[in-house]
Design an enzyme around this catalytic site. Structure first.
Site, PDB file in Angstrom:
ATOM      1  N   MET A   1      32.408 102.811 113.875  1.00 51.70           N
ATOM      2  CA  MET A   1      31.585 102.132 112.863  1.00 51.70           C
ATOM      3  C   MET A   1      30.100 102.302 113.160  1.00 51.70           C
ATOM      4  O   MET A   1      29.521 101.574 113.971  1.00 51.70           O
ATOM      5  CB  MET A   1      31.930 100.640 112.809  1.00 51.70           C
ATOM      6  CG  MET A   1      33.227 100.354 112.064  1.00 51.70           C
ATOM      7  SD  MET A   1      33.557  98.585 111.931  1.00 51.70           S
ATOM      8  CE  MET A   1      32.364  98.064 110.706  1.00 51.70           C
TER       9      MET A   1
ATOM     10  N   HIS B   1      33.794  92.043 112.587  1.00 51.58           N
ATOM     11  CA  HIS B   1      32.808  93.110 112.767  1.00 51.58           C
ATOM     12  C   HIS B   1      31.421  92.496 112.879  1.00 51.58           C
ATOM     13  O   HIS B   1      31.184  91.385 112.426  1.00 51.58           O
ATOM     14  CB  HIS B   1      32.776  94.046 111.559  1.00 51.58           C
ATOM     15  CG  HIS B   1      34.065  94.774 111.296  1.00 51.58           C
ATOM     16  ND1 HIS B   1      34.652  95.630 112.197  1.00 51.58           N
ATOM     17  CD2 HIS B   1      34.865  94.788 110.195  1.00 51.58           C
ATOM     18  CE1 HIS B   1      35.764  96.136 111.662  1.00 51.58           C
ATOM     19  NE2 HIS B   1      35.913  95.640 110.447  1.00 51.58           N
TER      20      HIS B   1
ATOM     21  N   CYS C   1      28.862  98.679 114.929  1.00 50.80           N
ATOM     22  CA  CYS C   1      29.631  97.447 115.135  1.00 50.80           C
ATOM     23  C   CYS C   1      30.035  97.432 116.611  1.00 50.80           C
ATOM     24  O   CYS C   1      30.660  98.381 117.089  1.00 50.80           O
ATOM     25  CB  CYS C   1      30.872  97.441 114.245  1.00 50.80           C
ATOM     26  SG  CYS C   1      32.045  96.162 114.734  1.00 50.80           S
TER      27      CYS C   1
ATOM     28  N   HIS D   1      33.705  98.046 117.582  1.00 46.01           N
ATOM     29  CA  HIS D   1      34.255  99.331 117.119  1.00 46.01           C
ATOM     30  C   HIS D   1      33.162 100.376 117.122  1.00 46.01           C
ATOM     31  O   HIS D   1      32.917 101.052 116.133  1.00 46.01           O
ATOM     32  CB  HIS D   1      34.867  99.173 115.718  1.00 46.01           C
ATOM     33  CG  HIS D   1      35.778  97.976 115.628  1.00 46.01           C
ATOM     34  ND1 HIS D   1      35.426  96.814 114.990  1.00 46.01           N
ATOM     35  CD2 HIS D   1      37.017  97.773 116.158  1.00 46.01           C
ATOM     36  CE1 HIS D   1      36.417  95.928 115.117  1.00 46.01           C
ATOM     37  NE2 HIS D   1      37.398  96.488 115.828  1.00 46.01           N
TER      38      HIS D   1
END
Ligand code: CU1
Length: 435
Positions: free
Chosen positions: A428, A381, A421, A424
């Protein structure tokens, strides 16, 4: 071919002229108590130093746009070596075969170069000098390097001139094709601030020592530029063109100096009504105020600027923190007191990346705080701010963190920063509020 440096010089000249015709008009915004500072060009600096003399009518735009000949470069070389008057008065009779193409005093200079082959101007071969040929950046950097005491074939190979010059901080005209006098002005001013091969002096210091340039003109030239320097003690700070630190006084009100009498002996005021700046500083941030005694002083973001008497050379910051009221002027324009407040209030925070989420949906921190992101997942991440900084890049962006890896960011500017992130992005997301 469109010549970008020449274009820039003319644009700068243009804006300098515009400003000087309205010198008494206050600048817009909050600069109402100060007059505007004009942009100073390399050509103006070179002309004021007497290093560039121009044609019959001086250093004009038309002169700057003319291509530079080998003869002109050779004369400049002699000037920068402090040898010009000796060369122009040279009486030897031997000369290059094509010296007749130039006037008598220039013929003397060519004869002088022929008689002094150690200076490096040995002609183009077959006894010729080709005085009217144009000069290239490579050739002019060779001239400059030799003025600084480096010798071709000993210190650098001619083929390697551009790279060697860059290593000495000389690079502004490296990519130009045929040079004009505007390029020569730029490269020459750049060279004046460079250090000689031997010792700690700049080329300009040396020319002052040789009385090629007067001390007054050199001091005026130093005050013609503001630059940035960095050291461990103060971080990045403002200097004049010779590298001497500039300070602000926390007792000053915006656009008003509280430093008088003995104070100005210890803290000489910085005075420039036109300035040359690095790209990261803005001319609108500088102004000129009239002090109570009628003299002028330059301001940066409203703060009057000063030198410190006990700083004697580039890199000195002996005034930093004196009486807790004098501080090196910082480009962020944040006063040291604000910085101290920030430092006192700032803290360190932790955000974990776990289960495809940031552990704090919304985190509020004090300006100057550090936030450490730590990834607990097996998947990589990162944390990327949606907000872009002045450079067009996210205000913060960690690398992709593997399991157990951390990265710390520092948030200095108040605001609300949403972030995500990158791999994602849909799931996120979180927010940090900097107070
Ligand atoms: Cu992620």
């Amino acid at each position: 071919m469109m010549n970008k440096h020449w274009k820039r010089a003319v644009l700068l000249l243009g804006s300098a002229l515009t400003i000087s015709t309205s010198a008494n008009a206050a600048t817009p915004a909050d600069n109402s108590k100060a007059t505007a500072v004009a942009v100073k060009t390399d050509a103006q600096i070179a002309a004021e130093l007497g290093v560039l003399q121009g044609d019959g009518s001086g250093v004009t735009a038309s002169y700057l746009s003319q291509s530079t000949t080998r003869l002109q470069a050779a004369i400049l070389f002699l000037r920068l070596q402090g040898l010009e008057s000796e060369a122009l008065g040279f009486k030897g009779s031997a000369n290059f075969d094509d010296a007749g193409a130039v006037n008598e005093s220039n013929q003397a200079a060519l004869g002088y170069l022929k008689a002094n082959p150690q200076l490096g101007w040995t002609g183009t071969g077959a006894g010729r000098f080709e005085p009217m040929d144009s000069i290239t950046a490579q050739q002019y950097y060779k001239v400059i390097l030799e003025s600084l005491g480096y010798k071709q074939d000993t210190d650098f190979a001619f083929a390697d001139t551009i790279r060697f010059a860059e290593g000495k901080g000389l690079k502004k005209i490296a990519e130009e094709g045929n040079l004009n006098n505007g390029h020569i002005a730029t490269a020459t001013v750049e060279a004046l601030g460079a250090k000689l091969k031997a010792g700690d002096k700049t080329l300009l210091d040396t020319l002052v020592g040789q009385k090629v340039v007067t001390a007054e003109a050199a001091a005026a030239a130093a005050a013609s530029s503001v630059r940035l320097a960095t050291n461990d003690k103060v971080g990045t700070y403002l200097t004049d063109g010779s590298g001497k630190a500039l300070y602000t006084f926390t007792k000053d009100a915006p656009f008003q100096s509280a430093c008088k009498d003995q104070c100005t002996v210890n803290w000489p005021v910085f005075k420039a009504e036109s300035l040359q700046l690095p790209p990261s500083l803005k001319i609108e941030d500088f102004g000129v105020i009239t002090r109570e005694d009628g003299t002028k002083q330059t301001t940066y973001k409203g703060s009057p600027l000063y030198y410190f008497l006990k700083d004697t050379k580039a890199g000195d910051v002996n005034g930093q923190g004196v009486n807790n009221v004098w501080f090196a002027a910082k480009p962020e324009g944040v006063s040291p007191k604000q910085e101290d407040k920030q430092a006192a209030a700032s803290k360190e925070y932790q955000v974990q990346m776990a289960g495809f989420a940031f552990s704090a949906k919304e985190l509020t921190v004090e300006a100057g705080s550090k936030v450490t992101f730590t990834n607990k997942d097996k998947v990589k991440h990162n944390a990327v701010s949606d907000t872009l900084g002045d450079n067009g890049k996210p205000v913060f962006e960690t690398k992709l963190l593997g399991e157990g890896e951390s990265e710390t960011i520092t948030l200095t500017k108040p605001g609300t920063y949403t972030y995500y992130c990158a791999p994602h992005k849909a799931e996120m997301k979180a927010t940090i509020i900097v107070k």
